[in-house]
Design an enzyme around this catalytic site. Structure first.
Site, mmCIF file in Angstrom:
data_model
loop_
_atom_site.group_PDB
_atom_site.id
_atom_site.type_symbol
_atom_site.label_atom_id
_atom_site.label_comp_id
_atom_site.label_asym_id
_atom_site.label_seq_id
_atom_site.Cartn_x
_atom_site.Cartn_y
_atom_site.Cartn_z
ATOM 1 N N ASP A 97 -3.375 -0.588 -5.640
ATOM 2 C CA ASP A 97 -2.783 -1.252 -6.806
ATOM 3 C C ASP A 97 -3.397 -2.630 -7.049
ATOM 4 O OD1 ASP A 97 -1.650 -2.343 -4.510
ATOM 5 O OD2 ASP A 97 0.420 -2.060 -5.126
ATOM 6 N N ASP A 100 -5.299 -8.646 -2.938
ATOM 7 C CA ASP A 100 -4.835 -10.025 -2.901
ATOM 8 C C ASP A 100 -5.710 -10.757 -1.868
ATOM 9 O OD1 ASP A 100 -3.071 -12.162 -3.370
ATOM 10 O OD2 ASP A 100 -1.662 -11.505 -1.854
ATOM 11 N N ARG A 162 9.055 -1.177 -10.027
ATOM 12 C CA ARG A 162 7.915 -0.249 -9.996
ATOM 13 C C ARG A 162 7.847 0.616 -11.247
ATOM 14 N NH1 ARG A 162 5.757 -0.267 -4.782
ATOM 15 N NH2 ARG A 162 7.216 -0.456 -3.067
HETATM 16 P P1 IMP Z 1 -3.622 -7.947 0.616
HETATM 17 O O1 IMP Z 1 -3.762 -7.287 1.956
HETATM 18 O O2 IMP Z 1 -3.221 -9.381 0.741
HETATM 19 O O3 IMP Z 1 -4.826 -7.778 -0.249
HETATM 20 O O4 IMP Z 1 -2.373 -7.297 -0.069
HETATM 21 C C1 IMP Z 1 -2.422 -6.109 -0.712
HETATM 22 C C2 IMP Z 1 -1.039 -5.578 -0.939
HETATM 23 O O5 IMP Z 1 -0.078 -6.617 -1.117
HETATM 24 C C3 IMP Z 1 -0.993 -4.758 -2.209
HETATM 25 O O6 IMP Z 1 -1.321 -3.423 -1.962
HETATM 26 C C4 IMP Z 1 0.427 -4.945 -2.666
HETATM 27 O O7 IMP Z 1 1.242 -3.980 -2.062
HETATM 28 C C5 IMP Z 1 0.812 -6.315 -2.162
HETATM 29 N N1 IMP Z 1 0.672 -7.326 -3.219
HETATM 30 C C6 IMP Z 1 -0.237 -8.315 -3.285
HETATM 31 N N2 IMP Z 1 -0.078 -9.059 -4.391
HETATM 32 C C7 IMP Z 1 0.960 -8.503 -5.047
HETATM 33 C C8 IMP Z 1 1.613 -8.812 -6.303
HETATM 34 O O8 IMP Z 1 1.257 -9.741 -7.054
HETATM 35 N N3 IMP Z 1 2.644 -7.999 -6.644
HETATM 36 C C9 IMP Z 1 3.063 -6.960 -5.877
HETATM 37 N N4 IMP Z 1 2.487 -6.626 -4.717
HETATM 38 C C10 IMP Z 1 1.445 -7.407 -4.297
#
Ligand code: IMP
Length: 174
Positions: A97, A100, A162
């Protein structure tokens, strides 16, 4: 539930998903089987729309990982539900999705690459490059956004929102 301010609407998302699907199909070739791996839960809406646009020989499986509580990433990744089928020798596209920090995706790419797929690429609906902690390759990016916490189209805040057909920002969050 708090109010959500829309900033990516249904039509805009649909057009972008269609374009990403066309790229995926073009890169794979018209006849090639494409195996989409959705990262639960956030990617299920994106995957459902993407899969129907990719067309041809396309299959899917799902993996669930946990690394996230609230609005800050912890960097600890655990597989909660593994794939049902082997990916050995298959053309795999990870469907996420949002990227981040990139920690979840980086972990997943390494874990899945070790299972000897024929190729492995990644499609993300959203990317927040300013938040990146690890450099992670993403071949298909829907939208690049600023550092703000977004919900809708599969993305949640504490399991809510969602179901929204658009992507927006929750008032008072992030
Ligand atoms: P990362 O490991 O920090 O890249 O995080 C990835 C996961 O964090 C995504 O698959 C989402 O489930 C969650 N996530 C990160 N940013 C957001 C946001 O703005 N809204 C909702 N979920 C987020």
């Amino acid at each position: 539930m708090s109010e959500v301010h829309e900033f990516l609407g249904e039509a805009e998302i649909a057009a972008r998903v269609k374009a990403l699907a066309a790229e995926i199909r073009r890169d794979a070739g018209p006849e090639a089987p494409v195996h989409l791996i959705g990262v639960l839960k956030g990617a299920f809406v994106f995957l459902a729309d993407l899969m129907r646009e990719v067309g041809g020989d396309v299959s899917c499986d799902f993996i669930a990982v946990s690394s996230y509580a609230g609005t800050k990433s912890t960097g600890e990744v655990q597989i909660l539900k593994d794939l049902d089928r082997s990916i050995e020798g298959r053309h795999v596209v990870i469907v996420e999705d949002i990227v981040d920090t990139g920690l979840t995706l980086s972990y997943l790419q390494n874990a899945l690459r070790a299972r000897a797929p024929k190729s492995i690429r990644t499609a993300c609906l959203l990317s927040k490059p300013s938040r990146r902690k690890v450099d992670v390759p993403v071949e298909y990016i829907g939208f690049t956004i600023d550092d703000r916490f977004v919900v809708g189209y599969g993305l949640d805040y504490n399991e809510q929102y969602r179901n929204l057909p658009f992507i927006g920002v929750v008032q008072g969050v992030g």
